[in-house]
Design a protein around this motif. Sequence first.
Motif, PDB file in Angstrom:
ATOM      1  N   ASN A   1     -46.248 -30.563  47.538  1.00  0.00           N
ATOM      2  CA  ASN A   1     -45.753 -29.514  46.644  1.00  0.00           C
ATOM      3  C   ASN A   1     -45.026 -28.487  47.491  1.00  0.00           C
TER       4      ASN A   1
ATOM      5  N   ARG B   1     -34.633 -19.486  39.091  1.00  0.00           N
ATOM      6  CA  ARG B   1     -36.087 -19.396  39.039  1.00  0.00           C
ATOM      7  C   ARG B   1     -36.645 -19.973  40.334  1.00  0.00           C
TER       8      ARG B   1
ATOM      9  N   GLU C   1     -32.739 -28.116  29.616  1.00  0.00           N
ATOM     10  CA  GLU C   1     -33.799 -28.218  30.622  1.00  0.00           C
ATOM     11  C   GLU C   1     -33.343 -28.867  31.934  1.00  0.00           C
TER      12      GLU C   1
ATOM     13  N   HIS D   1     -38.347 -14.353  46.245  1.00  0.00           N
ATOM     14  CA  HIS D   1     -39.786 -14.227  46.013  1.00  0.00           C
ATOM     15  C   HIS D   1     -40.196 -12.758  46.057  1.00  0.00           C
TER      16      HIS D   1
ATOM     17  N   ILE E   1     -34.156 -22.494  42.160  1.00  0.00           N
ATOM     18  CA  ILE E   1     -33.585 -23.523  41.299  1.00  0.00           C
ATOM     19  C   ILE E   1     -32.786 -22.848  40.189  1.00  0.00           C
TER      20      ILE E   1
ATOM     21  N   SER F   1     -32.122 -28.897  35.722  1.00  0.00           N
ATOM     22  CA  SER F   1     -32.392 -28.052  36.882  1.00  0.00           C
ATOM     23  C   SER F   1     -31.596 -28.552  38.072  1.00  0.00           C
TER      24      SER F   1
ATOM     25  N   GLU G   1     -43.434 -25.123  47.195  1.00  0.00           N
ATOM     26  CA  GLU G   1     -43.427 -23.996  46.272  1.00  0.00           C
ATOM     27  C   GLU G   1     -42.300 -23.019  46.578  1.00  0.00           C
ATOM     28  N   ASN G   2     -41.906 -22.275  45.548  1.00  0.00           N
ATOM     29  CA  ASN G   2     -40.926 -21.181  45.660  1.00  0.00           C
ATOM     30  C   ASN G   2     -39.548 -21.644  46.108  1.00  0.00           C
TER      31      ASN G   2
ATOM     32  N   ARG H   1     -39.300 -22.435  41.656  1.00  0.00           N
ATOM     33  CA  ARG H   1     -40.080 -23.547  41.123  1.00  0.00           C
ATOM     34  C   ARG H   1     -40.725 -24.331  42.244  1.00  0.00           C
ATOM     35  N   THR H   2     -41.647 -25.203  41.856  1.00  0.00           N
ATOM     36  CA  THR H   2     -42.276 -26.112  42.796  1.00  0.00           C
ATOM     37  C   THR H   2     -41.567 -27.456  42.723  1.00  0.00           C
TER      38      THR H   2
ATOM     39  N   SER I   1     -31.958 -23.194  36.417  1.00  0.00           N
ATOM     40  CA  SER I   1     -32.616 -23.899  35.332  1.00  0.00           C
ATOM     41  C   SER I   1     -31.951 -23.537  34.005  1.00  0.00           C
TER      42      SER I   1
END
Length: 135
Positions: free
Chosen positions: A25, A14, A38, A79, A31, A40, A27-28, A16-17, A33
């Motif tokens: 932050n 995925r 849960e 992405h 990860i 990561s 972003e992208n 994630r941030t 997961s």
Amino acid sequence: MEKYCVCGQTMSIRLRTVIFSNKVNIENVPIYSCNGCERSEVLQDVKQELSSLIRQLGRNPVKQHIRFNESNELAFLLHEATKKERANVPVEQIVKERVNQLLDLMLLAQSLGDEPWSEEIRDRLSQIAKASIPT
């Protein structure tokens, strides 16, 4: 593009941030997961570049948002592959298109004699070549 978690469940990739120092932050970030426990973990293929980026931010960074997909080619490709308008485009085609874009940029950079830009593009092509995620 999955692997198994230590709990035995399947981990999926995925974007994630990642939050660094409660101020930045990122972003992208690709990860793995686990839906079960849960857990990561950052993909091995991007871990070194993410660590380098965090080191560059220093111990007391200013508040900011960074798009990791703008500096890492694997994050860029993932992405692109997750965009709704590209849902029916094979990953192989997305990779091929990006490599062709980068090669075109390389020709332009070389024709302009811009060695720093050429080096950046070579690094981006290298990131794609080294990625261990099968297409």
